[in-house]
Structure formats: structure tokens, C-alpha cells
Write a protein that holds these residues in place. Structure first.
Motif, PDB file in Angstrom:
ATOM      1  N   ASP A 215       0.831  -1.203   0.000  1.00 40.98           N
ATOM      2  CA  ASP A 215       0.000   0.000   0.000  1.00 40.98           C
ATOM      3  C   ASP A 215       0.868   1.257   0.000  1.00 40.98           C
ATOM      4  OD1 ASP A 215      -2.394  -1.343  -0.075  1.00 40.98           O
ATOM      5  OD2 ASP A 215      -2.828  -1.132   2.074  1.00 40.98           O
ATOM      6  N   ALA A 216       1.956   1.228   0.798  1.00 44.08           N
ATOM      7  CA  ALA A 216       2.855   2.382   0.858  1.00 44.08           C
ATOM      8  C   ALA A 216       3.555   2.597  -0.481  1.00 44.08           C
ATOM      9  CB  ALA A 216       3.875   2.185   1.975  1.00 44.08           C
ATOM     10  N   LEU A 217       4.016   1.512  -1.096  1.00 42.52           N
ATOM     11  CA  LEU A 217       4.656   1.642  -2.412  1.00 42.52           C
ATOM     12  C   LEU A 217       3.682   2.178  -3.449  1.00 42.52           C
ATOM     13  CD1 LEU A 217       6.856  -1.583  -2.774  1.00 42.52           C
ATOM     14  CD2 LEU A 217       7.609   0.737  -2.200  1.00 42.52           C
ATOM     15  N   LYS A 218       2.470   1.678  -3.418  1.00 41.72           N
ATOM     16  CA  LYS A 218       1.460   2.123  -4.385  1.00 41.72           C
ATOM     17  C   LYS A 218       1.210   3.617  -4.259  1.00 41.72           C
ATOM     18  CE  LYS A 218      -3.163   0.942  -6.078  1.00 41.72           C
ATOM     19  NZ  LYS A 218      -4.346   0.051  -5.853  1.00 41.72           N
ATOM     20  N   THR A 219       1.240   4.119  -3.021  1.00 41.89           N
ATOM     21  CA  THR A 219       0.990   5.540  -2.761  1.00 41.89           C
ATOM     22  C   THR A 219       2.201   6.402  -3.092  1.00 41.89           C
ATOM     23  OG1 THR A 219      -0.567   4.981  -0.997  1.00 41.89           O
ATOM     24  CG2 THR A 219       0.337   7.217  -0.990  1.00 41.89           C
ATOM     25  N   PHE A 220       3.392   5.983  -2.650  1.00 40.02           N
ATOM     26  CA  PHE A 220       4.558   6.852  -2.710  1.00 40.02           C
ATOM     27  C   PHE A 220       5.520   6.536  -3.856  1.00 40.02           C
ATOM     28  CE2 PHE A 220       3.575   6.576   1.966  1.00 40.02           C
ATOM     29  CZ  PHE A 220       2.957   7.824   2.046  1.00 40.02           C
ATOM     30  N   ARG A 221       5.530   5.289  -4.333  1.00 42.20           N
ATOM     31  CA  ARG A 221       6.493   4.899  -5.377  1.00 42.20           C
ATOM     32  C   ARG A 221       5.845   3.878  -6.294  1.00 42.20           C
ATOM     33  NH1 ARG A 221       9.707   9.042  -4.339  1.00 42.20           N
ATOM     34  NH2 ARG A 221      11.395   9.015  -5.851  1.00 42.20           N
ATOM     35  N   PRO A 222       4.882   4.277  -7.126  1.00 41.13           N
ATOM     36  CA  PRO A 222       4.154   3.336  -7.984  1.00 41.13           C
ATOM     37  C   PRO A 222       5.037   2.434  -8.850  1.00 41.13           C
ATOM     38  CG  PRO A 222       3.036   5.449  -7.962  1.00 41.13           C
ATOM     39  CD  PRO A 222       4.327   5.644  -7.232  1.00 41.13           C
ATOM     40  N   PRO A 223       6.144   2.933  -9.434  1.00 37.29           N
ATOM     41  CA  PRO A 223       6.974   2.016 -10.233  1.00 37.29           C
ATOM     42  C   PRO A 223       7.504   0.822  -9.436  1.00 37.29           C
ATOM     43  CG  PRO A 223       7.544   4.286 -10.738  1.00 37.29           C
ATOM     44  CD  PRO A 223       6.643   4.331  -9.544  1.00 37.29           C
ATOM     45  N   LEU A 224       7.852   1.031  -8.165  1.00 35.14           N
ATOM     46  CA  LEU A 224       8.323  -0.077  -7.333  1.00 35.14           C
ATOM     47  C   LEU A 224       7.172  -1.018  -6.992  1.00 35.14           C
ATOM     48  CD1 LEU A 224      10.844   1.606  -4.860  1.00 35.14           C
ATOM     49  CD2 LEU A 224      11.354  -0.138  -6.576  1.00 35.14           C
ATOM     50  N   PHE A 225       5.996  -0.464  -6.761  1.00 34.21           N
ATOM     51  CA  PHE A 225       4.819  -1.293  -6.505  1.00 34.21           C
ATOM     52  C   PHE A 225       4.516  -2.180  -7.714  1.00 34.21           C
ATOM     53  CE2 PHE A 225       0.166  -1.634  -7.144  1.00 34.21           C
ATOM     54  CZ  PHE A 225      -0.135  -2.475  -6.086  1.00 34.21           C
ATOM     55  N   GLU A 226       4.595  -1.609  -8.902  1.00 35.83           N
ATOM     56  CA  GLU A 226       4.301  -2.370 -10.116  1.00 35.83           C
ATOM     57  C   GLU A 226       5.365  -3.440 -10.353  1.00 35.83           C
ATOM     58  OE1 GLU A 226       4.089   0.849 -12.829  1.00 35.83           O
ATOM     59  OE2 GLU A 226       2.245   1.639 -11.938  1.00 35.83           O
ATOM     60  N   MET A 227       6.643  -3.097 -10.114  1.00 36.35           N
ATOM     61  CA  MET A 227       7.711  -4.085 -10.252  1.00 36.35           C
ATOM     62  C   MET A 227       7.488  -5.253  -9.305  1.00 36.35           C
ATOM     63  SD  MET A 227      10.621  -5.394  -8.579  1.00 36.35           S
ATOM     64  CE  MET A 227      11.270  -4.153  -7.456  1.00 36.35           C
ATOM     65  N   ALA A 228       7.167  -4.954  -8.037  1.00 42.53           N
ATOM     66  CA  ALA A 228       6.960  -6.013  -7.050  1.00 42.53           C
ATOM     67  C   ALA A 228       5.792  -6.907  -7.456  1.00 42.53           C
ATOM     68  CB  ALA A 228       6.717  -5.399  -5.673  1.00 42.53           C
ATOM     69  N   GLY A 229       4.742  -6.303  -7.977  1.00 33.31           N
ATOM     70  CA  GLY A 229       3.593  -7.093  -8.401  1.00 33.31           C
ATOM     71  C   GLY A 229       3.920  -8.037  -9.540  1.00 33.31           C
ATOM     72  N   ARG A 230       4.717  -7.551 -10.482  1.00 38.30           N
ATOM     73  CA  ARG A 230       5.088  -8.417 -11.608  1.00 38.30           C
ATOM     74  C   ARG A 230       6.046  -9.520 -11.176  1.00 38.30           C
ATOM     75  NH1 ARG A 230       4.884  -3.289 -14.437  1.00 38.30           N
ATOM     76  NH2 ARG A 230       7.098  -2.924 -13.969  1.00 38.30           N
ATOM     77  N   MET A 231       7.023  -9.175 -10.314  1.00 34.64           N
ATOM     78  CA  MET A 231       8.014 -10.174  -9.908  1.00 34.64           C
ATOM     79  C   MET A 231       7.424 -11.201  -8.949  1.00 34.64           C
ATOM     80  SD  MET A 231      10.583  -9.595 -11.714  1.00 34.64           S
ATOM     81  CE  MET A 231      11.470 -10.976 -11.001  1.00 34.64           C
ATOM     82  N   ARG A 232       6.382 -10.851  -8.255  1.00 39.03           N
ATOM     83  CA  ARG A 232       5.740 -11.792  -7.335  1.00 39.03           C
ATOM     84  C   ARG A 232       5.344 -13.086  -8.045  1.00 39.03           C
ATOM     85  NH1 ARG A 232       0.551 -10.183  -3.494  1.00 39.03           N
ATOM     86  NH2 ARG A 232       0.148 -12.252  -2.625  1.00 39.03           N
ATOM     87  N   GLY A 233       4.952 -12.990  -9.292  1.00 38.36           N
ATOM     88  CA  GLY A 233       4.554 -14.172 -10.040  1.00 38.36           C
ATOM     89  C   GLY A 233       5.668 -14.854 -10.792  1.00 38.36           C
ATOM     90  N   ARG A 234       6.916 -14.353 -10.648  1.00 38.18           N
ATOM     91  CA  ARG A 234       8.019 -14.928 -11.427  1.00 38.18           C
ATOM     92  C   ARG A 234       8.998 -15.748 -10.592  1.00 38.18           C
ATOM     93  NH1 ARG A 234       7.549 -11.930 -16.280  1.00 38.18           N
ATOM     94  NH2 ARG A 234       8.878 -13.475 -17.303  1.00 38.18           N
ATOM     95  N   PHE A 235       8.875 -15.693  -9.267  1.00 37.00           N
ATOM     96  CA  PHE A 235       9.781 -16.495  -8.442  1.00 37.00           C
ATOM     97  C   PHE A 235       9.604 -17.975  -8.779  1.00 37.00           C
ATOM     98  CE2 PHE A 235       9.453 -12.619  -5.888  1.00 37.00           C
ATOM     99  CZ  PHE A 235      10.781 -12.396  -5.580  1.00 37.00           C
ATOM    100  N   GLY A 236      10.714 -18.665  -8.934  1.00 29.90           N
ATOM    101  CA  GLY A 236      10.673 -20.076  -9.268  1.00 29.90           C
ATOM    102  C   GLY A 236      10.540 -20.354 -10.748  1.00 29.90           C
ATOM    103  N   ALA A 237      10.331 -19.324 -11.556  1.00 30.24           N
ATOM    104  CA  ALA A 237      10.177 -19.515 -13.004  1.00 30.24           C
ATOM    105  C   ALA A 237      11.540 -19.601 -13.679  1.00 30.24           C
ATOM    106  CB  ALA A 237       9.365 -18.379 -13.603  1.00 30.24           C
ATOM    107  N   ALA A 238      11.590 -20.270 -14.821  1.00 28.68           N
ATOM    108  CA  ALA A 238      12.849 -20.450 -15.541  1.00 28.68           C
ATOM    109  C   ALA A 238      13.412 -19.122 -16.042  1.00 28.68           C
ATOM    110  CB  ALA A 238      12.635 -21.406 -16.720  1.00 28.68           C
TER     111      ALA A 238
END
Length: 295
Positions: A215-238
Motif C-alpha cells: 500500500d505504501a509503495l502504491k501511494t509513494f512509489r508506484p513504479p516499485l509497486f508495479e515491479m513487485a507485483g510483476r516479480m511476485r509471479g516470477r519467483f521459481g520460473a525459468a
């Protein structure tokens, strides 16, 4: 020791320890040096979590060129729990990435302790109790916790936080609201801070839930929030490494203090009285060794 079932630890271990040369080299920085207690500081940082956070819930975030050395230093951690950043993007990116990993493992309700790899703690039992109490408080209240260290002298090399009203955390650990973060002061200002009794060293150790920090990233640093959201689904991927490289190429270099802490209004400070020392220079390290005749 009480073990929080959904507490994760992210240890930031990407520093280069330039002030510790020549013991600390670019290829073997301070967190890998075995000056204190015969173990690398990074190994000690993991060891002091024993009984509170199991190895499978500990992530080490370091630079890509130090990942292999980190795995060698920490054989008790699963190899995939050492994550090498392709570029140094300061602490905000490391915090966002580590929180995304905790989200992948434990969901939005997971609690994340962001810790340091190259500091000393004289009383690890008190540290664990303080960490557990802080994790319980932030999970209950939706706050962002910071470990504030009782200053031992008017240091000019640390940032400070100014404490406000006390908070009842329902635990042995004392908590306070945080009025503001302040930058490294000059000596006269540092003396005023220490004399006030309201200022604490900023240890760089934080505790939050996934949901609160996102929530804090979404409010104060949207690019980091978006990066975290995308990478959340990539852990363990080739293609994880390629995806991380693509993300980091686009990120700004910014500390979590500037990105979030100086803007957030839901901050609480835990009174950290567990014998913390940054041991950032040879001068400070000298306090931990016997003095010979000529000093």
C-alpha cells in the motif's frame, strides 16, 4: 522462543564495506569478514534468527556477483533463498523485491522483517524478543515498524528518528510513534538529539506486512509497486533472472527511507536496546577488541 508462523526475514547483504578496507574487499565485503566471533557477519545475522524464523523463510538479497559467496557462507539456507540483484538500486528496490518474495511464499498477510547483514548485536535474545513483539504489533495495527536504537553517543554517521507519543504494544518492548526521520546531523545537532531523549538511531531494520508495505509503495512509489507485483509471479520460473534484469534496468536508485519512510504516517518505533553496533569503520570496530599497549 515463540515462532511466528507467517514471519519472513529479508536480509540485505549488498553493501561493499569500503570503510573496512583492506579486510573488506570489493569481492569480499564486510558482511563476509570473520573478525567478530570467528564467523562472517552475514552468518551471524542468520544465526541470530534461530528459533524465530526458520531457514526456509529467510531470504538474502545481495548483488549478483556475491550470490555464490553468500550461498557458500550460508549452507543452511536453500540455495534459491539467496537472490542476486543485477544492479545496485539501493534499499527501496531490495525491500520491494524481498517483500514480493514473502508475498509469493506467504500471501498478503505475511509479515516481513527487513534486516541488515553487517551489524553486531550483543544480546540476540533481546533482539529476537523485540523483533517478535514488533511483528505482532505491525500485523495487528497495519503499521510500519522501525528498530530505533538508543543512542550511546552523539553519532554523526547515522540517521535519526524523532519519537512521539508512547504506544501500548501489549508487550515487553517499548513502542513510540515516529514524528519524523532526520538525516545525518552535524556534531552539535547530534548532541542535542542525544540530550533530548526523544531521538534514536535509525538502524535500517524495518518490519511490515506485505499488504501494508505494498500500500505504501502504491501511494509513494508506484513504479516499485508495479515491479513487485510483476516479480511476485516470477519467483521459481525459468525466466526469473531475465525478468529481474528487465525490471531493474528501468528502476531508479533510491533508499527506502526517501521512498517510503519519510512520507509514511503509520510508523512506529521499537526501542532497540539489544547492544546494536554498526561497526562501520575500524574506529568503531576497535571497541570490540582488547587494546594492546600502544592502543
Amino acid at each position: 522462543m515463540f515462532e511466528a508462523n507467517n514471519l519472513f526475514a529479508v536480509i540485505m547483504a549488498g553493501g561493499r564495506g569500503e570503510r573496512f578496507w583492506p579486510a573488506s574487499r570489493f569481492s569480499r565485503p564486510k558482511q563476509f569478514v570473520s573478525l567478530f566471533g570467528g564467523k562472517p557477519l552475514l552468518a551471524t545475522a542468520v544465526e541470530r534468527l534461530r528459533g524465530l524464523v526458520p531457514p526456509e523463510r529467510i531470504l538474502v538479497v545481495t548483488s549478483a556477483d556475491l550470490a555464490a559467496l553468500s550461498r557458500e557462507t550460508l549452507p543452511e539456507l536453500p540455495p534459491e533463498n539467496v537472490l542476486g540483484e543485477p544492479f545496485g538500486r539501493d534499499t527501496a528496490a531490495a525491500c520491494a523485491l524481498g517483500t514480493a518474495w514473502a508475498a509469493w511464499k506467504g500471501g498478503d498477510s505475511a509479515t516481513v522483517a527487513v534486516l541488515t547483514a553487517d551489524h553486531l548485536v550483543a544480546r540476540p535474545d533481546v533482539f529476537r524478543k523485540t523483533l517478535a513483539d514488533t511483528a505482532a504489533l505491525v500485523a495487528r495495527e497495519g503499521a510500519i515498524g522501525v528498530m530505533g536504537i538508543v543512542p550511546q553517543y552523539p553519532a554523526t554517521g547515522f540517521g535519526y528518528l524523532e519519537a512521539g507519543a508512547p504506544i501500548d504494544g501489549g508487550a515487553e518492548t517499548s513502542f513510540m510513534a515516529v514524528k519524523r526521520f532526520v538525516e545525518k546531523p552535524d556534531e552539535a545537532t547530534a548532541r542535542q538529539y542525544v540530550a533530548s531523549g526523544r531521538h534514536f538511531w535509525n538502524s535500517g531494520m524495518f518490519v511490515w506486512t506485505v499488504a501494508t508495505f505494498f500500500d505504501a509503495l502504491k501511494t509513494f512509489r508506484p513504479p516499485l509497486f508495479e515491479m513487485a507485483g510483476r516479480m511476485r509471479g516470477r519467483f521459481g520460473a525459468a525466466d526469473f533472472d531475465a525478468a529481474l534484469l528487465a525490471e531493474y534496468e528501468k528502476l531508479e536508485k533510491i533508499s527506502v527511507d526517501y521512498a517510503v519512510m519519510e512520507k509514511a504516517r503509520n510508523l512506529v518505533a521499537a526501542r532497540g536496546d539489544f547492544g546494536w553496533d554498526d561497526v562501520g569503520t575500524w574506529v568503531s570496530a576497535a571497541d570490540h577488541f582488547e587494546q594492546v599497549g600502544d592502543g
